[in-house]
Enzyme design. Structure first.
Site, PDB file in Angstrom:
ATOM      1  CD  GLU A  13      36.457  47.065  35.902  1.00 56.51           C
ATOM      2  OE1 GLU A  13      37.468  46.374  35.842  1.00 56.51           O
ATOM      3  OE2 GLU A  13      35.854  47.456  34.897  1.00 56.51           O
ATOM      4  NE  ARG A  47      36.703  47.844  42.511  1.00 51.77           N
ATOM      5  CZ  ARG A  47      36.659  47.176  43.634  1.00 51.77           C
ATOM      6  NH1 ARG A  47      37.653  47.231  44.484  1.00 51.77           N
ATOM      7  NH2 ARG A  47      35.614  46.436  43.929  1.00 51.77           N
ATOM      8  CB  CYS A  48      37.958  51.777  35.426  1.00 49.26           C
ATOM      9  SG  CYS A  48      39.424  52.172  34.480  1.00 49.26           S
ATOM     10  CD  GLN A 102      44.025  41.770  36.991  1.00 49.08           C
ATOM     11  OE1 GLN A 102      44.837  42.567  37.434  1.00 49.08           O
ATOM     12  NE2 GLN A 102      42.834  42.146  36.573  1.00 49.08           N
TER      13      GLN A 102
END
Lengths: 163, 150, 806, 284
Positions: free
Chosen positions: C760, C384-385, C237
Site C-alpha cells: 500500500e 490500498r492503504c 478479503q
C-alpha cells in the site's frame, strides 16, 4: 422468444447450441461452454477482461450478442497453447511479472497475441497504444509492456533462427 | 437544469390559457404522450414515452397545475417514474403576454432526473430537454393557432 | 560420508528464499485462463440472485409489488425486508459498530441501495424479473454534503437511531452525527499554535473514491440440508471473519459453516466488508435448498459497495521562523454515507488517521474526527492503504507544502529539517504511536540525488521565467512526498475486528519426502502469497520454496486469521509463518541431533540442514529429517513434523518512502504529462524484490488515478455520476507513466524477519506526490491549495483562477 | 447488465434490411458494430424489439477511391480505415482521427456508418464528415437518396435518417489539403472534451480553401462555415487564425458534463481549434 441454433468454432472445436439471440457471447462461452478464461469486468466495453479473438479481430465479448457471433471462429486464452503448456507470451508474462491478481490476464494476453500478429516488432509506444483497450488494476502496466516486448523479441529471434 | 424560452402563438390570450388546461391539446403536444387523464381541474395523470435515439423509457407520472395566476400566469409541477430507467421531476412557469391577435408565451422550465437515466444520459439531458420543450411549444402554437383560424 | 558440495551459496539459491526474485507459482494457471474466481463457480441446480435497487438517494418505500415478477417463468422467489425480518436478517451489523439494512426497511438512504432480492433460474430471467418488480417510493430531501447534514434543521437520515445520543464510539451530538474521535492534546496544541511564529492553515479535501477491483463482488452460497452444512464461496478479503459473522447472524454453528475465498480478482479494500448480496445469497440458498449465486455488475459495485476516503481535513501547522515545526492540529469531517460501515479496528473509528504527524518530529498535536451520515453509499474502507493512512499522509504532505509557502522555504529542505532522526527510533509520536524504525534522511537524500533535485528546481525557475515572457504555456511541477505508513494491524491488545484480535496464523505440515504445505489465515488477491510465504518458509525451514504449497482462504482447512488488507499479510501472517517455521526447526533440531548421535545443543542450523558444530560434513538435511520424523522413533519426540503459530504482533510496522514526481502541465487545456516518477520504498527486509516492484508499480498507478481524476461524484439529488468505467477514471497503459523504483532497507526490529509490508505504500505516498506536483507547478503563480482530483478541468480552473488565461 | 429480449434479423442485402425496418417501424434498429447500442441495451436504456444486424451485407463493406471521390461503405471499420493504404492516402485525415477513436478492440468492430448514423454529438466521425463535406447515401423503401453530412444532424440522436432508412455509404472528395484532427480527451476510450477537424489548402501564401468542424461542442457536430471563411484569402497569420478560432467558438454550444463546465470546454475548444489549424497549415 424463440431460441436460435448457434454454431461456433471455439478454439478449433465446432460447437452447436440453442441460445437466445440476446445472450452475450461472454456468457455463452463462460456458462454454456465452460470456457471461463475470459472474464467480465465492466460490462460496458471499457476494461477488456472479456477480450477474445473473433474472426481474426480482438473483440470485447461482453458487447457481442450470441446471434452476432453465429458462424464465427473464436479463440480464447484457452486456445492459445496446448492445455497445460504456455506459449511465448504466457511465459513472458510470468517471467516479467506481468500479472498479479490474474483477472485481466486472459484478456490482456489474448489481445497482446493479436497485437504481435499485426505488429511483430512493436515499439513501447505501439504496445501501450495497442493495449489501451485492456485495464489492469494491479500492475501499473509497466511489467505488462515489458512482457510483451520481451515476447516480441523472443518470437522474432525464433523466426530469424528458422529462416 | 433550467430552460428559458419564449414563443409567439397566433391566438388570443384566453384561448392560449384555456388550451394550456386542455388535456386533449396537451396530450397532442407533449412528445411521446400516450395518455393524459384529468382527475380534477388541477390534477392530471400522464403516460409518456421518452424516445431519444436508442433510448426509450416509459414514464408514468402525475402533473399538478397551478392556475392561481390566471390568465397571465400558469405553472405546473410533475413527477414521473420510469421504472428501471429512473425517475424525472420538474416544472414550468409560464407567463402569457397579451398581444391582441397573438400571445407571447414565456416559459422557464426546470427538470431533474434520477437513477440510470441521470447516470448515463446526463451529457445529453440539456439538449434533449431543450429539443422536447421546443417540440412541445411548436406543436402547441400550431394546434392553438390552427383551431383559432378555422 | 556426506559431500560438502554444493556450496552454501548454491544451497541458498536452490531454496529461493528471502531476497530471491522468485517467479510466481500462481502464474501458470492465471496465464492459461485457469484461475478460479467466484463467477467461475458452477454448481448443479445453481440459481441466480440479484437486486432491485433504489434509483432514489432518499425515499420512503411505500410498497413493493412482486406479483408480476413472480409470475415470470423461471423466477423462484423475491425476498424483501419483510421476508428477512422473521430471521432477524433485514439488518446486519457493520464492522464499525453500526448496523445496516440488508434490504430496504421502510426507506432507502442512498442510490443503488438494495430493495428486493430476486432469485431465478438464470441471470437473464433474473434481469427480466427485476424490471417487473414495482416499487413505489415517496421522495425525501437528499443530503450529500456532510456539513449540511450537521445543520440543525437537516432532515433526519437514520430514523432507526432517533433519540440515541450515544453511538458505538461515544456521544452523538446531532441526529446525523456518528461519533467524535479524538487523539492528542487539544489545549496544548492550541496554545502552541496560537503563540507560534508562523501558522499555515488549510482545508484539505480528500475526495470520495472507490477501490474498483476489476472483478466485482460476488458469492455462491450452498446450503446442504442433508448435512446441515453451509458453504459460501465469495470475494472475501477476510474469510474467517465472514464465517464468524455468518454464524452469529444465522445461528448456524460455526463448524457447520465453510467460507471459501477462491481466486480474487483484486480487492484493494473493496472486499473486506460484508455486503447484502452475501447475506441474501445465503438466505436464498437456505430458503430454496439450492446453491445461489450473486455477482454484482460494475454499476452496482461503484454505486453500492464500499467507497474510500471522503475526508474534509481542516489543518493548522505551526513552526518557528526558521522552519522547525512546533505543532499540528487537524479536524476532520468524515462523510461515512448512510451507514457507518468503515472497515477499521473497533477502537479506531477513524482508522489510523492519527499517523497524520507523518515522518516529522512534531512535539504536540491534536486530531479530532467527526463521522457524519449522508445519503451516500456506506463504506469508508482502506483503498490500498492501511486504515485512513492515505488520508493522513495526504493531509500532512499538503500541510508541509503549504507551510513551505508560508515560510518561503524550499519544501524539500523543510522536510529534511523536521524528519524524525534515525537515532530517535523507536520514536514516540505526539499522537501516540511508536514508530519502529526508520532512516528518513538517508532515503530523502538518495531520492533527491537520484532525480537531480537542484537541477530540476533550476529548470523550473527558468520555465517560470519563460512562461512570464510568453515563450511557453507549459509549467513544470516537482511533486515531493516523504511518507510514513503504519501497517500490520495489529496487536491484539488494541486492535480487533468485531471483537476478534488482529493476530494472524500459519500452520505447516512437512511431508515425509521433504515437501510441505502451509496454510495461513490470510488470502491473496494478487499479492503473490503462494510465492512469497513459501520464500519466508524456505529460509526458515530449509526446504526449497518450490516444494512448499501455500493454501489460504478455506476456513475448513486454514487456521483462523483476520485476512488480507491494510498491508497486514507480511507483517502479521508472514511473521506467523516465520514463527511456525522456527517451531518446525526446533523439533527438527532434536531429530537431527538424535540421528547424528549428538546432544541437541551440539548441532547448528546451516541453510537447509543441521550440522554438527565444528564438523560441517556431518549433517542431516531438512529433507532427511522430515523423512526420519515419520519413520524413526525418536525418544521423547512425537512422530511427524508439523507446527502452528498464531502471531500477535507486538507493534505495527512503519514502512516509509521518498517519492518524486516531475510533471509537465499545459495551462490552457489542463492536460498533464508525467515526465519522471521516482519511488524509493523502505519496507524493511525484502522478501521478493520482483513482487515488491510490481506492488509499487500497481500502487502508484492507483495513486495516479485517484490524484488525477478518479472519484465517486454525486449530484445534488444523490445520483452517482460516475457509475461506469467511462466516467470512473482508471488509467490505461497509455496514460500510465514509466516508474523508476529504488529502495533502502531498514528492517523492523520487532518482526521475526524484519519485513514491514509494501503493498500500500505506493498508494499512500503516490497520491501526495502526484498532487504536490500539480500544486508545485503553480506555486510561483500564487497557488496554495486546490482540491483533488486534478482532472483536466480542475487543473484548468487553477490556472484560470490565477488569471493565467489572459 | 443483461439486455431485454429482442428478435434478431440478419438480412443479406440492403433491400431486405429496409423491408425489415419498414415492417417493424421504430421498434426496429440497425446494428452495425454495436458498441454504442449494445451497452445501452444491456443497461436497458435502449428498448429494441427487432435488431437488424447488417454484418452480412457485403456491399456495405466496400470502399474505393474512384477518380476524385472516395467511397466508403457503412460497415467499413475504424481498424480498416487505419490500415487501408489507399484510403489513408486519399484521406489521411480519417486515419489520423480513427486512431483517436475508442480503443483497439472497439476499432475492430466500430464502423464508420454506425459512427456517423448514430447521431451522438460525441462521435468523432460526424464532424470529420462535415469537414470533408461528405455525402451520405440512405436507402429506404422508396429507394436511395443522399444527404449532405452538413445537413444530416438535427440534435442529439436526431438525424435526417428516417426510421426505415439505412445509411449505406459515404462519399467525399479526395483532398490533398493540409489536415489535422486534434482531440482532447480524458483517457483512451473517452469521448472528446473537444475535438476539431481542419482542412486547409494554400495557393502560394494565400489560403484558398478551409474547412473547420468540431466534435462534442454542441448537440450536433459543428461545421463552422464562418471559421473557414475567416481563413480563406488570408495568409493565415496569427490574427487570421484568431479570427477563425473566434468564429468557430461562436458556433459552439457546449454543455456541462463530467468532462467539465461550459467555460472550460469553450476555452479548450479554442485551444484545440487553434492547434488543429496550425497543424493543418504546417501540412498544407
Amino acid at each position: 422468444m424463440s431460441k436460435m441454433h448457434l454454431k461456433l468454432k471455439v478454439n478449433g472445436e465446432e460447437k452447436e447450441l440453442l441460445a437466445e439471440p440476446r445472450e452475450l457471447l461472454i456468457h455463452v462461452l463462460r456458462e454454456r461452454l465452460d470456457i471461463t478464461g475470459p472474464h467480465i469486468g465492466c460490462e460496458t466495453s471499457h476494461c477488456g477482461a472479456c477480450t477474445l479473438e473473433m474472426n481474426g479481430k480482438s473483440v470485447k465479448s461482453c458487447t457481442v450478442f450470441a446471434a452476432q457471433a453465429n458462424g464465427a471462429e473464436i479463440t480464447t486464452i484457452e486456445g492459445l497453447a496446448e492445455p497445460g503448456t504456455m506459449n511465448v507470451l504466457q511465459n513472458a508474462f510470468r517471467e516479467h511479472h506481468g500479472l498479479q491478481c490474474g483477472f485481466c490476464t486472459p484478456g490482456m494476453i489474448t489481445r497482446a497475441h493479436r497485437l504481435l500478429q499485426e505488429i511483430p516488432n512493436p515499439t513501447e509506444e505501439e504496445v501501450r497504444h495497442g493495449m489501451a483497450g485492456n485495464l489492469c488494476r494491479c500492475t501499473g502496466y509497466q511489467n505488462i509492456v515489458k512482457s510483451i516486448l520481451a515476447a516480441a523479441s523472443e518470437m522474432n529471434a525464433a523466426k530469424e533462427a528458422a529462416e | 437544469m433550467e430552460l428559458n424560452d419564449e414563443i409567439t402563438i397566433p391566438a388570443p390570450m384566453e384561448k392560449v390559457y384555456a388550451s394550456l388546461n386542455d388535456p386533449e391539446i396537451l396530450q397532442e403536444c407533449i412528445p411521446g404522450c400516450e395518455e393524459l387523464i384529468k382527475h380534477s381541474d388541477t390534477e392530471l395523470e400522464a403516460k409518456v414515452v421518452l424516445k431519444v435515439g436508442p433510448v426509450k423509457a416509459r414514464f408514468n407520472g402525475n402533473v399538478t397545475l397551478d392556475t392561481e395566476g390566471a390568465p397571465n400566469r400558469f405553472s405546473l409541477v410533475g413527477a414521473g417514474n420510469g421504472g428501471v430507467a429512473g425517475f424525472a421531476k420538474g416544472g414550468a412557469d409560464v407567463e402569457l403576454v397579451d398581444q391582441g391577435d397573438s400571445t407571447l408565451l414565456k416559459y422557464t422550465a426546470k427538470a431533474e432526473v434520477g437513477g440510470k437515466i441521470a447516470q448515463l444520459g446526463s451529457r445529453l439531458m440539456t439538449s434533449t430537454a431543450k429539443k422536447l420543450s421546443a417540440m412541445f411549444f411548436a406543436k402547441f402554437a400550431e394546434i392553438v393557432g390552427e383551431t383559432e383560424t378555422t | 560420508m556426506n559431500d560438502l558440495t554444493p556450496t552454501s551459496e548454491e544451497r541458498s539459491a536452490k531454496l529461493k528464499g528471502l531476497g530471491h526474485s522468485r517467479k510466481r507459482v500462481e502464474d501458470a494457471r492465471f496465464t492459461q485462463g485457469k484461475g478460479n474466481y467466484v463467477d467461475d463457480i458452477k454448481l448443479p441446480g445453481m440459481l441466480f440472485g440479484d437486486f432491485v435497487r433504489s434509483p432514489y438517494a432518499h425515499a420512503r418505500v411505500k410498497s413493493i409489488n412482486v406479483e408480476a415478477a413472480l409470475a415470470l417463468p423461471g423466477v423462484i422467489a423475491v425476498l424483501t425486508a419483510k421476508d428477512l425480518e422473521p430471521l432477524n436478517l433485514h439488518w446486519m451489523p457493520t464492522l464499525a459498530g453500526d448496523k445496516q439494512m440488508v434490504l430496504a426497511d421502510g426507506k432507502v438512504l442512498f442510490q443503488g441501495q438494495e430493495v428486493a432480492f430476486v432469485i431465478a433460474e438464470d441471470r437473464y430471467i433474473n434481469a427480466d424479473a427485476i424490471d417487473l418488480v414495482e416499487v413505489e417510493y415517496e421522495e425525501l430531501p437528499v443530503i450529500t454534503d456532510p456539513f449540511k447534514a450537521m445543520e440543525p434543521d437537516a432532515v433526519v437520515l437514520r430514523e432507526d437511531l432517533a433519540g440515541q445520543t450515544t453511538g458505538a464510539h461515544g456521544e452523538r451530538r446531532h441526529h446525523n452525527h456518528i461519533f467524535l474521535w479524538e487523539s492528542g492534546d487539544k489545549e496544548a496544541t492550541e496554545d502552541v499554535i496560537n503563540s507560534a511564529d508562523v501558522v499555515a492553515e488549510e482545508m484539505v479535501y480528500y475526495h470520495r473514491t472507490h477501490p474498483c477491483p476489476l472483478e466485482t463482488c460476488g458469492s455462491v452460497a450452498s446450503m446442504d440440508k442433508v448435512n446441515g452444512k453451509l458453504t459460501v464461496w465469495g470475494t472475501f478479503q477476510a474469510p474467517h471473519v465472514v464465517r464468524t459473522v455468518a454464524s452469529l447472524l444465522s445461528g448456524i454453528e460455526e463448524h457447520n459453516i465453510r467460507i471459501v475465498s477462491p481466486d480474487i480478482g483484486g480487492g484493494f479494500g473493496n472486499k473486506v466488508g460484508v455486503y447484502p448480496g452475501y447475506v441474501c445469497s445465503i438466505v436464498a440458498s437456505i430458503v430454496t435448498g439450492k446453491p445461489v449465486k450473486w455477482v454484482e455488475d460494475r454499476m452496482d459495485n461503484l454505486m453500492a459497495t464500499a467507497f474510500a476516503r471522503d475526508y474534509w481535513m481542516k489543518g493548522k501547522i505551526s513552526a518557528t521562523k526558521d522552519g522547525k515545526i512546533t505543532g499540528l492540529q487537524c479536524h476532520v469531517t468524515a462523510d461515512h454515507g448512510a451507514f457507518d460501515a468503515c472497515a477499521d479496528p473497533t477502537k479506531f473509528p477513524a482508522g489510523f488517521m492519527n499517523i497524520c504527524t507523518g515522518s516529522y518530529d512534531i512535539p504536540v498535536a491534536y486530531l479530532g474526527v467527526d463521522g457524519v451520515y449522508t445519503n451516500k453509499a456506506p463504506g469508508g474502507v482502506a483503498y490500498r492503504c492501511s486504515f485512513r493512512v492515505t488520508e493522513a499522509a495526504y493531509f500532512i504532505e499538503r500541510m508541509i507544502e503549504v507551510l513551505a509557502i508560508e515560510l518561503g522555504m524550499d519544501a524539500a529542505e523543510l522536510r529534511a529539517k523536521n524528519f524524525i532522526r534515525k537515532d530517535q527510533f523507536p520514536y514516540q509520536s505526539a499522537l501516540g504511536w511508536e514508530y519502529d524504525s526508520g532512516d528518513y534522511h538517508t532515503a530523502w537524500t538518495k531520492a533527491l540525488n537520484a532525480v537531480g533535485y537542484k537541477d530540476l528546481r533550476k529548470e523550473q525557475s527558468e520555465r517560470v521565467a519563460a512562461f512570464n515572457r510568453g515563450e511557453t504555456r507549459s509549467l513544470l511541477g516537482i511533486g515531493l512526498c516523504h511518507f510514513t505508513e503504519i501497517v500490520g494491524a495489529g496487536p491484539v491488545k488494541n486492535c480487533d475486528i468485531l471483537g476478534m484480535g488482529m493476530f494472524d496464523s500459519c500452520e505447516i505440515r512437512i511431508h515425509p519426502t521433504g515437501s510441505a504445505i502451509a496454510r495461513l489465515g490470510t488470502i491473496s488477491q494478487g499479492q503473490g502469497h503462494a510465492t512469497t510465504f513459501a520464500q519466508i518458509l524456505a529460509s526458515e525451514i530449509g526446504l526449497p520454496a518450490d516444494s512448499i504449497t501455500i493454501e489460504e482462504g478455506d476456513t475448513d482447512t486454514a487456521p483462523y486469521g483476520l485476512g488480507t488488507y491494510g498491508s497486514r499479510s507480511t507483517p502479521v501472517a508472514g511473521a506467523a509463518a516465520a514463527m511456525a517455521g522456527r517451531k518446525i526447526r526446533a523439533k527438527a533440531q532434536m531429530i537431527a541431533a538424535y540421528l547424528l548421535e549428538v546432544h541437541d545443543n551440539d548441532v547448528e542450523w546451516d541453510i537447509d540442514r543441521f550440522a554438527v558444530k565444528g564438523a560441517p560434513e556431518k549433517f542431516k538435511t531438512m529433507a532427511e529429517i522430515a523423512y526420519a520424523s515419520y519413520n524413526q522413533a525418536v525418544p521423547g519426540v512425537e512422530p511427524g513434523l508439523e507446527a502452528v503459530s498464531y502471531y500477535d504482533p507486538p507493534n505495527m510496522t512503519y514502512p516509509f518512502g521518498a517519492y518524486v514526481c516531475v510533471m509537465e502541465i499545459d495551462v490552457d487545456t489542463g492536460v498533464h504529462e508525467i515526465r519522471q516518477f521516482y519511488a524509493l520504498d523502505d519496507c524493511g527486509t525484502r522478501i521478493n524484490p520482483m513482487i515488491i516492484e510490481g506492488q509499487v508499480h500497481g500502487g502508484l498507478t492507483e495513486a495516479l488515478a485517484i490524484a488525477m481524476g478518479q472519484e465517486i461524484a454525486y449530484d445534488e439529488i444523490g445520483n452517482v455520476k460516475t457509475g461506469t468505467l467511462m466516467d470512473f477514471f482508471i488509467p490505461t497503459a497509455w496514460e500510465t507513466p514509466h516508474y523508476t523504483t529504488d529502495f533502502t532497507e531498514t528492517p523492523s526490529p520487532h518482526h521475526p524477519i524484519g519485513a514491514k509490508g509494501v503493498g500500500e505504500s505506493p498508494n499512500v505516498g503516490g497520491v501526495p506526490a502526484f498532487s504536490n506536483a500539480v500544486h508545485d507547478a503553480f506555486r510561483a503563480f500564487g497557488l496554495r491549495h486546490a482540491h483533488m482530483p486534478h482532472d483536466q478541468w480542475r487543473i484548468w480552473k487553477i490556472a484560470n483562477d490565477l488569471g493565467m488565461h489572459g | 447488465m443483461i439486455p431485454a429480449m429482442f428478435e434478431y434479423h440478419r438480412p443479406a442485402d440492403v433491400k431486405s434490411a429496409v423491408s425489415l425496418l419498414q415492417e417493424h417501424g421504430d421498434e426496429a434498429r440497425v446494428l452495425a458494430g454495436g458498441h454504442s447500442l449494445i451497452p445501452m441495451m444491456k443497461l436497458r436504456m435502449a428498448a429494441v424489439e427487432h435488431l437488424v444486424d447488417i454484418q452480412d451485407i457485403e456491399e456495405l463493406r466496400e470502399s474505393k477511391v474512384s477518380g476524385d471521390t472516395v467511397h466508403i461503405g457503412a460497415m467499413v471499420t475504424q481498424h480498416e480505415l487505419i490500415n487501408n493504404a489507399s484510403l489513408a492516402k486519399a484521406a489521411p485525415l480519417i486515419r489520423e482521427a480513427s486512431l483517436q477513436i475508442a480503443d483497439p478492440q472497439v476499432r475492430y468492430v466500430g464502423t464508420i456508418g454506425g459512427n456517423v448514423a448514430n447521431g451522438d454529438p460525441a462521435n468523432d466521425m460526424p464532424g470529420l464528415m462535415q469537414c470533408l463535406d461528405a455525402t451520405y447515401a440512405l436507402s429506404g423503401p422508396s429507394g436511395e437518396r443522399t444527404v449532405k453530412a452538413r445537413e444530416f444532424y438535427e440534435s442529439a440522436f436526431m438525424t435526417a435518417c428516417e426510421d426505415d432508412e439505412i445509411l449505406t455509404s459515404i462519399a467525399f472528395p479526395a483532398t490533398t489539403a493540409g489536415f489535422a484532427y486534434e482531440k482532447q480527451k480524458r483517457k483512451i476510450g473517452d469521448y472528446a472534451t473537444a475535438a476539431a477537424a481542419v482542412l486547409i489548402t494554400m495557393g502560394g501564401k494565400t489560403c484558398t480553401a478551409a474547412s473547420i468542424a468540431m466534435t462534442n461542442l454542441s448537440d450536433t457536430p459543428v461545421w463552422s462555415e464562418a471559421a473557414g471563411a475567416a481563413l480563406v484569402g488570408t495568409n493565415c497569420g496569427d490574427a487570421d487564425i484568431a479570427a477563425a478560432v473566434a468564429a468557430a467558438l461562436n458556433d459552439t454550444d457546449p454543455t456541462e458534463d463530467s468532462r467539465g463546465p461550459v467555460e472550460f470546454k469553450r476555452h479548450v475548444a479554442g485551444v484545440i481549434v487553434r492547434r488543429a489549424i496550425e497543424r493543418a497549415l504546417s501540412r498544407a
